[in-house]
Motif scaffolding. Structure first.
Motif, PDB file in Angstrom:
ATOM      1  N   LYS A 492       0.541   0.500   0.229  1.00 12.45           N
ATOM      2  CA  LYS A 492      -0.799   1.016   0.479  1.00 12.45           C
ATOM      3  C   LYS A 492      -0.884   2.420  -0.080  1.00 12.45           C
ATOM      4  O   LYS A 492      -0.002   3.242   0.139  1.00 12.45           O
ATOM      5  N   LYS A 493      -1.940   2.641  -0.818  1.00 10.70           N
ATOM      6  CA  LYS A 493      -2.106   3.974  -1.366  1.00 10.70           C
ATOM      7  C   LYS A 493      -2.689   4.865  -0.276  1.00 10.70           C
ATOM      8  O   LYS A 493      -3.782   4.617   0.225  1.00 10.70           O
TER       9      LYS A 493
ATOM     10  N   LYS B   2       4.211  12.950  -4.985  1.00  4.39           N
ATOM     11  CA  LYS B   2       4.811  13.237  -3.687  1.00  4.39           C
ATOM     12  C   LYS B   2       6.270  12.807  -3.611  1.00  4.39           C
ATOM     13  O   LYS B   2       7.092  13.425  -2.963  1.00  4.39           O
ATOM     14  N   GLU B  11       1.285   3.759  -7.734  1.00  2.00           N
ATOM     15  CA  GLU B  11       0.239   4.762  -7.544  1.00  2.00           C
ATOM     16  C   GLU B  11       0.370   5.473  -6.206  1.00  2.00           C
ATOM     17  O   GLU B  11      -0.156   6.563  -6.018  1.00  2.00           O
ATOM     18  N   ALA B  12       1.077   4.807  -5.274  1.00  2.00           N
ATOM     19  CA  ALA B  12       1.235   5.396  -3.954  1.00  2.00           C
ATOM     20  C   ALA B  12       2.079   6.674  -4.013  1.00  2.00           C
ATOM     21  O   ALA B  12       2.105   7.447  -3.058  1.00  2.00           O
ATOM     22  N   VAL B  14       1.571   9.155  -5.943  1.00  2.00           N
ATOM     23  CA  VAL B  14       0.834  10.319  -6.424  1.00  2.00           C
ATOM     24  C   VAL B  14      -0.453  10.573  -5.647  1.00  2.00           C
ATOM     25  O   VAL B  14      -0.983   9.693  -4.979  1.00  2.00           O
ATOM     26  N   VAL B  15      -0.916  11.782  -5.747  1.00  2.00           N
ATOM     27  CA  VAL B  15      -2.192  12.174  -5.146  1.00  2.00           C
ATOM     28  C   VAL B  15      -2.997  12.866  -6.235  1.00  2.00           C
ATOM     29  O   VAL B  15      -2.461  13.687  -6.974  1.00  2.00           O
TER      30      VAL B  15
END
Lengths: 503, 74
Positions: A492-493, B2, B11-12, B14-15
């Motif tokens: 989960k993003k 992160k 993708e999780a 990065v922010v």
């Protein structure tokens, strides 16, 4: 005219296929792989129905044009024969009897050994595969050397069009086989033209058989005075002037005879104008067969003796139990059945992770490519080898399929790890891991040490390649008999909204 | 980013924070950036030990309050 068309097509196919092997900078679109996919044995192994129908139809209509134009090994022999003719202007070919028994025995041996799972013979004798090895191990290094020389010259004039590439021997055995093929077939072509095609080549025998039933054939005209000029120029030695007969099982439709006939009495017309009379000669050249068997046996045995490694005295030496079959191989067994060792994937791999095996797959898999991580690691997003493979040994993978394809499993050897041995910070393996199958866990004090989760390892070898431990790596990828499809939990993003400056 | 740097796995990791820092003082700008990053993942200034070392070597200043800082939101 026909000869000129034939030469134009031959050179076009030959140059494009060779350049496709050469190209390291990616200026040739990958679609050019179609040229390798219409090669007879690759099309057969890949069960490429369209390609096979195309090849069989062209043969049944036009004759063995595959052998004269499409097959790069055929064109290579023509080039050698052409040079031989430049060298000796008075060079003549003479009609010889067909080696029918030798041809069919070779074909049957190749076929049966293939059906019994011994694909080495097909790989060795397939003209495209053999030519591919010649390019990969002999011509390509020369091409790269030329590139480097040009780079030296241009760079010294402040022109940076070229860049240096590294040249190295991928496999001594394959290079040796390539060299023997190059010299052996080259010598036969220099002396007698298309000898290889009409004795050993399994494709030549098959298409030669079909050629007897071709719609268009070369034929003697009624006004032929039997001067024999055509026969003296026939590199397939298939024109019997005395009896005004052409052995169609050997004719490769090069059309040289049409060009040399002073009276235009050699014609390329419909076969039904031909009187029916075909005969085969039954005589095997035993000495040649003995020579070839002896050559094969000594070259295999000799290199095997040389290649025995001297054991190094160190406890934690890494010994891979199984070789890593390239992406798309699905399983070692399926891969071995279909691979003819043309080494197109070896030439094309942008990360330089493919090389021909020696005995890793066993004797049968000698020269078939495996994945190794001395020069780089397999790019997570790259699917090039699976796209170019003409035989279906490597099934084409999409990027998404490759991301979940496990071709090997990571193995960690703590005793070799520099964090353990020197208590120093590292973690290069984890930094390179595309799936975090290698991750860092707390160790002494501030130190972290690698840990692995083989269930999400794709086997790309990033960790093995970067591992700084010497002389033995602390982390490596072990091959798999059957490649696995991985399942990843969908992450989960986390929504992190940053509105503030934080200071 | 992160975690799982620098390769990343999804993708999780990065922010998308959309921030830009500019300064002549390289220690100050790194201090500001660390504080900014601290909002996405815990990262106290002590963990980034080179900042204090750089300040003691007089490469720059970590004391952001004494500096004239323009904060622009768009």
């Amino acid at each position: 005219m026909l000869k000129k068309i034939r030469i134009a097509f031959s050179l076009l196919f030959f140059v494009l296929i060779t350049l496709f092997f050469f190209d390291f900078a990616g200026w040739m679109p990958v679609q050019f792989h179609v040229l390798t996919k219409i090669q007879f044995i690759p099309a057969l192994l890949a069960l490429n129905v369209g390609g096979l129908i195309f090849l069989i139809l062209t043969t049944l209509i036009l004759g063995r044009v595959y052998c004269s134009s499409i097959c790069p090994m055929g064109v290579y022999q023509d080039i050698v024969a052409w040079f031989s003719k430049r060298f000796n202007k008075r060079k003549k070919y003479t009609f010889s009897k067909a080696k029918t028994v030798l041809r069919w025995i070779t074909l049957i041996v190749v076929l049966t050994s293939f059906l019994f799972g011994f694909s080495f013979a097909v790989g060795l004798l397939d003209p495209y595969g053999a030519y591919g090895r010649m390019v990969t191990h002999l011509f390509r290094p020369a091409y790269l050397l030329g590139n480097n020389l040009l780079d030296n010259i241009f760079t010294s004039f402040d022109n940076h069009t070229f860049y240096q590439v590294s040249i190295y021997s991928l496999s001594l055995f394959s290079t040796l086989i390539a060299l023997l093929t190059f010299l052996g077939i080259g010598a036969l072509a220099w002396r007698n033209g298309r000898t290889y095609c009409n004795t050993l080549c399994p494709v030549g025998t098959t298409l030669g058989f079909l050629n007897k039933y071709a719609l268009l054939k070369l034929q003697f005209g009624d006004g032929c005075g039997q001067c024999g000029k055509c026969s003296r120029n026939c590199k397939a030695s298939c024109i019997d002037v005395k009896n005004k007969k052409i052995d169609y099982s050997r004719c490769v439709n090069c059309f040289d005879c049409i060009g040399v006939c002073d009276f235009s009495e050699m014609k390329y017309t419909y076969a039904f104008k031909l009187k029916k009379s075909e005969q085969s000669d039954k005589k095997i050249d035993q000495s040649k067969r003995r020579f070839i068997t002896a050559l094969a046996v000594t070259s295999v045995a000799g290199t095997k003796i040389f290649a025995q490694k001297f054991p190094l005295p160190k406890k934690h030496q890494i010994k891979k139990q199984l070789p890593i079959a390239p992406p798309g191989a699905k399983s070692i067994e399926k891969f071995q059945d279909k691979c003819i060792s043309c080494h197109l994937c070896v030439s094309k791999c942008p990360s330089h992770v493919l090389k021909p095996a020696f005995n890793e797959y066993g004797f049968n898999g000698i020269m078939q490519p495996l994945v190794y991580f001395d020069k780089g690691f397999c790019n997570y997003d790259c699917t090039l080898c699976t796209e170019v493979c003409p035989t279906g040994a490597l099934t084409e993978l999409t990027k998404e399929e490759k991301h979940v394809n496990q071709m090997g499993k990571v193995q960690y050897v703590k005793e070799n790890c520099i964090v353990y041995e020197y208590e120093t910070q590292c973690g290069a393996c984890s930094e390179h891991c595309p799936t975090q199958a290698v991750f860092m866990i707390p160790y002494k004090g501030e130190l972290t040490i690698p840990s692995t989760n083989t269930n999400i390892c794709v086997g790309c070898g990033g960790c093995e390649y970067v591992c700084p431990a010497k002389p033995y790596k602390a982390i490596y990828v072990e091959g798999l008999k059957v490649h696995n499809t991985l399942k990843f939990r969908k992450e989960k993003k986390e929504e992190v909204k940053i509105d503030d400056f934080g200071f | 980013m992160k975690t799982s740097g620098p390769r990343g796995k999804s993708e999780a990791d990065v922010v998308l924070s959309k921030g830009l820092f500019m300064s002549q003082d390289i220690v100050a700008v790194d201090t500001a950036a660390t504080n900014f990053f601290n909002q996405a993942r815990e990262m106290p200034l002590e963990r980034v030990s080179y900042l204090a070392k750089a300040q003691s070597m007089k490469v720059g200043s970590m004391n952001l309050d004494k500096l004239k800082i323009k904060k622009i939101k768009m």
